[in-house]
Every structure is written in structure tokens, then in C-alpha cells.
Enzyme design. Structure first.
Site, PDB file in Angstrom:
ATOM      1  N   CYS A 106       0.833  -1.200   0.000  1.00  0.00           N
ATOM      2  CA  CYS A 106       0.000   0.000   0.000  1.00  0.00           C
ATOM      3  C   CYS A 106       0.875   1.262   0.000  1.00  0.00           C
ATOM      4  CB  CYS A 106      -0.994  -0.019   1.153  1.00  0.00           C
ATOM      5  SG  CYS A 106      -2.364   1.149   0.911  1.00  0.00           S
TER       6      CYS A 106
ATOM      7  N   HIS B 201      -3.562  -5.261   0.317  1.00  0.00           N
ATOM      8  CA  HIS B 201      -3.077  -5.617   1.659  1.00  0.00           C
ATOM      9  C   HIS B 201      -3.029  -7.140   1.817  1.00  0.00           C
ATOM     10  CE1 HIS B 201      -2.891  -1.718   3.839  1.00  0.00           C
ATOM     11  NE2 HIS B 201      -3.652  -1.351   2.830  1.00  0.00           N
TER      12      HIS B 201
ATOM     13  N   GLU C  11      -1.352  -8.840   3.888  1.00  0.00           N
ATOM     14  CA  GLU C  11      -1.143  -9.297   5.269  1.00  0.00           C
ATOM     15  C   GLU C  11      -2.413  -9.821   5.917  1.00  0.00           C
ATOM     16  OE1 GLU C  11      -1.860  -4.766   5.779  1.00  0.00           O
ATOM     17  OE2 GLU C  11      -1.146  -6.176   4.235  1.00  0.00           O
TER      18      GLU C  11
END
Length: 258
Positions: free
Chosen positions: A113, A221, A223
């Protein structure tokens, strides 16, 4: 053998609007520990607290994660406007030179990001302050309401370059990802290769041309549920393997000359 150390660039944060801390999201730390099989280490985003050479010695790879403040447009030769939002000049002054130093030294990096945008700026690129204001572009911002699951839900496809770095990494040309960003790449830096785009042509995956080590960035994202998601897991596994290889090279004993 000890696990590789992966530095996660912190974000400045005020607790109770008064106590300043450097923070990193649990999701990134869990991805590092569980998928990369590495030790996560928060790196202060303050140039008065860290030295680039010390960081290169201490860590075997770096994640440049998302953050609410944006890269200051002065870093790519433009004036700040209200549309650019908030800034974190300390993080700019740590992240941008560290990215360039890592690529030069073949230290693995993964930009997420804001980190994706930092990689582009570090190599001479520029950013749009607000993607959704551009003709023909979609709103890529985080949904304002809802649960964490709803905020990080899959929002759009990304198409990778045929035979490119991400195509080879993922084993497929099209994947589904979440979308939680407002800014995006305007002009790619001279060495920044756009390797994946959203349906509205917004760049979503990049790598650095001719980088001697792992140097990738994604606008989404990964994660979130990194150990379960079939797009996130190969990305973090490959990054972890690159960090482990870098650590092994640092630990290898020097051969004595004959």
C-alpha cells in the site's frame, strides 16, 4: 539456526492523543512470523533514531507497510494540496533512502500500500493524490463502515503481465484482492515495472527492474489472513525465502585466501 530478521517500518501513532509511539500492525507481524518463518522487528520511522547502514546489518529484509499518512509530494517534485491528506515526514526520510539502499545491497523488500507507493517515489516516480477523482477510475478506498472482514473483503481482480514476475510467483495471471487505498501511481519511476493492474488500469503490482534481490510492491493488503489466502501466502513465502537466503549469506564464514 536462528530465523531471519525482517524489519517492519513503523508508523507514528498517538495513544490517547498525547503519548507518541512507533507502531506496526499485528497482521504484518503475524505474516512475518507465521508465513515468512522470520522474526518481526519494528523499525522506528524517525531518522534521528535509526541509521541506514545499521538497519542493513541488523535485518535480512524489510516490509514497508501501509499507513494513514501519505508520502509528501515534495518527494516527487509537486506541491502539497488538501487532497494529498496527512503526511509523516519522518517515515519519508527513513523509508525512501532505505528502499534505495536495500535494492543496491540486494536486501529483500516488500512494499504494501503506502510501501508500494514509497518504492515508486524512491525510484523517481510520482503519485495521484486521489484515484477515485480520475475519469474512469473506481473508488479503491477502504469501505467506511463494517467489520474487519468486510473492510478487507475481496473487491476486484488484478491481471498480471503474461510471464512476468507476479504471474510466475502466483502461477496464474488473474487473482482477486482487497482494496484499501486512496492514492496510486501517476508516473512509474524509470526502474519501476508495473506488473499488475486493476480492471480500471490502476497499477497494483510492481517490481524493480534489474534489482539484484527481491524488490516487489503491491497496492493491496496481503497481510490480511496471509496464511490462508492463496494470493498472500505465496507472496510472503517467497519474501521469507529471499530473507532466509540473504541471512544465510551473511552468516556464511569467509573463506581464507590461499
Amino acid at each position: 539456526m536462528s530465523r531471519p530478521v525482517i524489519g517492519i517500518i513503523g508508523n507514528s501513532h498517538l495513544i490517547n492523543d498525547s503519548y507518541l509511539v512507533q507502531a506496526a500492525g499485528d497482521m504484518n507481524m503475524q505474516a512475518v512470523r507465521e508465513v515468512c518463518d522470520a522474526l518481526p522487528l519494528i523499525v522506528p520511522a524517525d531518522p534521528d533514531m535509526v541509521d541506514i547502514n545499521d538497519l542493513l546489518c541488523a535485518c535480512d529484509g524489510f516490509i514497508f507497510p501501509g499507513g494513514r499518512p501519505n508520502v509528501h509530494p515534495e518527494e516527487y517534485g509537486e506541491d502539497a494540496t488538501p487532497a494529498h491528506g496527512d503526511f509523516d515526514r519522518g517515515r519519508d526520510r527513513v523509508a525512501l533512502p532505505l528502499i534505495r539502499a536495500c535494492v543496491a545491497a540486494a536486501v529483500p523488500i516488500l512494499g504494501i500500500c503506502r510501501g508500494f507507493q514509497e518504492i515508486n517515489v524512491a525510484f523517481g516516480g510520482s503519485l495521484y493524490p486521489e484515484i477515485r477523482d480520475l475519469p474512469g477510475r473506481d473508488n479503491h478506498r477502504m469501505p467506511p463502515d463494517g467489520t474487519i472482514e468486510e473492510k478487507f473483503a475481496m473487491r476486484h481482480t488484478i491481471t498480471f503481465t503474461d510471464g512476468g514476475v507476479f504471474h510466475r510467483l502466483m502461477g496464474k495471471r488473474e487473482v482477486m484482492t482487497n482494496s484499501l487505498h486512496g492514492q496510486g501511481i501517476k508516473v512509474a519511476g524509470p526502474r519501476v515495472v508495473i506488473d499488475g493492474t486493476a480492471p480500471d488500469s490502476t497499477p497494483e503490482a510492481i517490481h524493480i527492474a534489474d534489482a539484484p534481490g527481491f524488490a516487489l510492491g503491491v497496492q493491496w493488503h496481503p497481510e490480511y489472513q496471509a496464511g490462508l489466502d492463496m494470493v498472500s501466502r505465496p507472496l510472503f513465502e517467497a519474501f521469507g525465502q529471499a530473507a532466509a537466503a540473504h541471512a544465510a549469506g551473511k552468516r556464511a564464514p569467509m573463506r581464507k585466501s590461499a
